[in-house]
Design a protein around this motif. Sequence first.
Motif, PDB file in Angstrom:
ATOM      1  N   TRP A  45       0.831  -1.201   0.000  1.00  0.00           N
ATOM      2  CA  TRP A  45       0.000   0.000   0.000  1.00  0.00           C
ATOM      3  C   TRP A  45       0.861   1.245   0.000  1.00  0.00           C
ATOM      4  N   TRP A  46       0.648   2.096  -0.980  1.00  0.00           N
ATOM      5  CA  TRP A  46       1.307   3.399  -0.997  1.00  0.00           C
ATOM      6  C   TRP A  46       0.395   4.398  -0.309  1.00  0.00           C
ATOM      7  N   ASP A  47       0.830   4.826   0.847  1.00  0.00           N
ATOM      8  CA  ASP A  47       0.079   5.830   1.590  1.00  0.00           C
ATOM      9  C   ASP A  47       0.717   7.184   1.314  1.00  0.00           C
ATOM     10  N   THR A  48      -0.091   8.149   0.919  1.00  0.00           N
ATOM     11  CA  THR A  48       0.476   9.458   0.598  1.00  0.00           C
ATOM     12  C   THR A  48       0.175  10.484   1.690  1.00  0.00           C
ATOM     13  N   SER A  49      -0.244  10.003   2.849  1.00  0.00           N
ATOM     14  CA  SER A  49      -0.577  10.956   3.907  1.00  0.00           C
ATOM     15  C   SER A  49       0.694  11.553   4.498  1.00  0.00           C
ATOM     16  N   PRO A  70      -5.171 -12.411   9.354  1.00  0.00           N
ATOM     17  CA  PRO A  70      -3.762 -12.761   9.613  1.00  0.00           C
ATOM     18  C   PRO A  70      -3.042 -13.314   8.388  1.00  0.00           C
ATOM     19  N   LYS A  71      -3.791 -13.785   7.413  1.00  0.00           N
ATOM     20  CA  LYS A  71      -3.119 -14.372   6.252  1.00  0.00           C
ATOM     21  C   LYS A  71      -2.740 -13.332   5.204  1.00  0.00           C
ATOM     22  N   ILE A  72      -3.160 -12.102   5.413  1.00  0.00           N
ATOM     23  CA  ILE A  72      -2.788 -11.059   4.453  1.00  0.00           C
ATOM     24  C   ILE A  72      -1.664 -10.221   5.047  1.00  0.00           C
ATOM     25  N   LYS A  73      -0.579 -10.146   4.291  1.00  0.00           N
ATOM     26  CA  LYS A  73       0.543  -9.349   4.751  1.00  0.00           C
ATOM     27  C   LYS A  73       0.489  -7.999   4.033  1.00  0.00           C
ATOM     28  N   VAL A  74       0.529  -6.921   4.823  1.00  0.00           N
ATOM     29  CA  VAL A  74       0.479  -5.587   4.213  1.00  0.00           C
ATOM     30  C   VAL A  74       1.858  -4.942   4.279  1.00  0.00           C
ATOM     31  N   ASN A  75       2.361  -4.546   3.118  1.00  0.00           N
ATOM     32  CA  ASN A  75       3.611  -3.774   3.082  1.00  0.00           C
ATOM     33  C   ASN A  75       3.237  -2.300   3.027  1.00  0.00           C
ATOM     34  N   TYR A  76       3.536  -1.602   4.091  1.00  0.00           N
ATOM     35  CA  TYR A  76       3.178  -0.193   4.148  1.00  0.00           C
ATOM     36  C   TYR A  76       4.328   0.653   3.591  1.00  0.00           C
ATOM     37  N   VAL A  77       4.034   1.499   2.616  1.00  0.00           N
ATOM     38  CA  VAL A  77       5.054   2.414   2.089  1.00  0.00           C
ATOM     39  C   VAL A  77       4.487   3.824   2.121  1.00  0.00           C
ATOM     40  N   ASN A  78       5.170   4.731   2.795  1.00  0.00           N
ATOM     41  CA  ASN A  78       4.716   6.113   2.776  1.00  0.00           C
ATOM     42  C   ASN A  78       5.431   6.838   1.636  1.00  0.00           C
ATOM     43  N   VAL A  79       4.650   7.286   0.658  1.00  0.00           N
ATOM     44  CA  VAL A  79       5.212   7.985  -0.501  1.00  0.00           C
ATOM     45  C   VAL A  79       4.809   9.448  -0.390  1.00  0.00           C
ATOM     46  N   PRO A  80       5.769  10.370  -0.473  1.00  0.00           N
ATOM     47  CA  PRO A  80       5.388  11.789  -0.395  1.00  0.00           C
ATOM     48  C   PRO A  80       4.324  12.122  -1.439  1.00  0.00           C
ATOM     49  N   PHE A  81       3.319  12.850  -1.013  1.00  0.00           N
ATOM     50  CA  PHE A  81       2.184  13.149  -1.880  1.00  0.00           C
ATOM     51  C   PHE A  81       2.627  13.753  -3.212  1.00  0.00           C
ATOM     52  N   ALA A  82       3.602  14.668  -3.130  1.00  0.00           N
ATOM     53  CA  ALA A  82       4.006  15.397  -4.332  1.00  0.00           C
ATOM     54  C   ALA A  82       4.618  14.479  -5.389  1.00  0.00           C
ATOM     55  N   ASP A  83       5.216  13.358  -4.963  1.00  0.00           N
ATOM     56  CA  ASP A  83       5.883  12.469  -5.926  1.00  0.00           C
ATOM     57  C   ASP A  83       4.990  11.329  -6.391  1.00  0.00           C
ATOM     58  N   ALA A  84       3.911  11.090  -5.653  1.00  0.00           N
ATOM     59  CA  ALA A  84       3.192   9.824  -5.819  1.00  0.00           C
ATOM     60  C   ALA A  84       2.609   9.647  -7.211  1.00  0.00           C
ATOM     61  N   GLN A  85       2.060  10.720  -7.771  1.00  0.00           N
ATOM     62  CA  GLN A  85       1.375  10.581  -9.050  1.00  0.00           C
ATOM     63  C   GLN A  85       2.341  10.096 -10.138  1.00  0.00           C
TER      64      GLN A  85
END
Lengths: 429, 324
Positions: A45-49, A70-85
């Motif tokens: 998941w790319w979070d842009t917050s 529990p069977k779903i593994k979430v990879n959290y990635v914080n991406v700066p909003f300005a770069d995400a698009q």
Amino acid sequence: MRRGISAAAVAAALALAVSACGGEESPRQAAPASDPAAVSGQVTWWDTSDATNEAPVFQEVLKDFTAKYPKIKVNYVNVPFADAQNKFKTAAQSGSGAPDVLRAEVGWVAEFASLGYLAPLDGTQALDKPEEFLPSPAGSGKYAGKTYAVPQVTDTLGLLYNKELLKKAGHDAPPKTFAELKQTALDVKTKAGADGLALNVDAYFLLPFIYGEGGDLLDVAGKKITVAAPASLAGVKVVEDLIASGAAAKPAIQDSYTNAETAFKEGKVAMIFNGPWSNTDNLGGAVFKDKPHDFGIAPVPAGSAKAGSPTGGHDYAVYAGSGDLDASYLFVRYMASAETQARIAGKLGLLPTRRPAYTLPEAQANPMIAKWQEPMAAAVERPWIPEGGQLFQPLLEGYQKLAAGQRPAEPMLKDVAKAYQGLLKGWSL
Amino acid sequence: MTTQVVDAAAPGPGARGRRPRARGGTRHWYAWAMCAPVVIVTLVLVGYPLARGVYLSLTDATEANMGRTIGMNTIPSTYEFVGLSNYAGIVTSAEFLTRLGWTVTWTVVCVALHYGLGLGLAMLLNRPLRLRSLYRVLLVLPWAVPAFVSAFVWRYLLNGEFGVVNAMLRAAGLGGVDWLDDPLWAKVSVIAVNVWLGVPFMMLALLGGLQAIPRELYEAAEVDGATPWRRFRHITLPGLRPVAGTVVLLGTIWTFNQFPVIYLVTRGGPGGSSEILVTYAYRQAFEGIRNYSGSAAWGVLILALLVVMAVVYRRALRTRGEAW
């Protein structure tokens, strides 16, 4: 010399080379979608917050998600909003490195969907009780009759003001019209020893003035470019007058947002336009830290037509090439549920997009949610078209020229309209 | 008839030329084999993207009409060959000449300052001096910092309201300057930042050049009673020419395409006034639905401008007797 070839050409060539061998095999889903608890997989998941103020809350919510699934593994990635698009587009087109789920700004969805990057969500687990969503945010997730994104938060611009400074200037209530805005700002300047209004020289922040006088950038139904039409011009002239009369402090052009926000937080200016995403930032500032009741929120002032400000916010979108679609759908379903939205609203003061979320105690516990209800009523739907994201740059350049005193409102808007003609084939002026 | 003529004309030199070449090919086959990996890698890394870029510039390819399949979505390729119309569109646009004018000004001013300041500092460091190595390290520092970091720091320092530079000016009783908000000052600012970044390289290269000039020349000149200025004009400058020719050409190419400084310090603003050709081309390509063909055309144009410049420059050097 190699650098003489445009980066784009190289990127395009590489993208093509990669996509030719790309297209990852999607692994078989472990279980049918009918049994959510049994779905397994990995979701990136790319979070842009905002990484300091908001991201910790989203990460907390993630913990509960993994506890439930529990069977779903979430990879959290914080991406700066300005770069995400741009980052997402590059990854999506090359077929490698794109996340399964993206927190997309409302204006990006139509563009991504038109380019084939997003998975349609109608009839999937991701789209749960669609009728509960507020119409304007829900509209942002639709393109060509299909749903491509589920709204996460909604927002709009409001008039944020410093009650103490306004009181010193002899005003108990925030201004309701552009004329009052100018008068109040001038009074603050003469009586309260601070600037009255700080403008953020950004196309998005120009919209309340244009909407206020009944203008808009485009008339989508009539395929007309209306940015230079008389009503829009009247709105921009209001801004021109605010700057010329000294009601608005001389606006910063580079880092305009930060400068206006900093001046407001430090009590150097009495009023700014900003959205609910800045709640946490404002309340942490020097003047409001100990006196949070001095932080006032009002709808943007009205022009001769109405009070109007753009609908903003963020949606959850699922990448079409995701290897774990079922897990991604479940993730979106959980994150966009009324309970999760209420929780985020309670912690951060971000506005939910589902009606029932507003009635939950967690959301009601945050005073900001109630305070933003009135400004939200003035939210105007933006043109949800693939070219929507391109409309801002020409207007930004024009606004910068206007604020620097290089180009008056009328020829400036004509330049912008001309630029829009280049972007939107077949639209009339 | 024609073949006969050719055959009749060719035999002598043709036969003589061909034989040694054939022999060389077999005798030195390993030389070719050893070159092959480099040739192949260069072709793949330089040749292919270049050819692809030139091809794209002749089409109307954008992000929307280039075919792809992502998961359940398939978008067919619908872009077409459009010949030179991308180039025609760019060259006839009002934007092109304005951008080109500023890009050339920016390049000339930056390179002149790089060279002038770099030479001055190199000459200072070339004489015996206490703490010379410390100065050298300090002067090279800007070059060691990644350009984007410097750009961000400068953007912060030059902030009109909260920046350090204006704070110092105000503390000294002078008014602040709209460093990045006024079109003219924004141009001055980006030039200043780029000069700060580029002088160390020039200084080091020219210092190397200075040290290669034989001491005896200066001693002989001194004995002959030449003034410092004459020594500088007639020994230092000619002695530096081989180095200077190369570094000025390199500096010109780098400055012409100096993307990070403009893009990160002013974002091309205010109102697009400090945008150079590369940053403008980037904007065309990466804002909204990406215009691959248009930006490839911009890229090829920029490349062509630089190639022409380099050829003219080399020719000018050669006529002055320099084998570069």
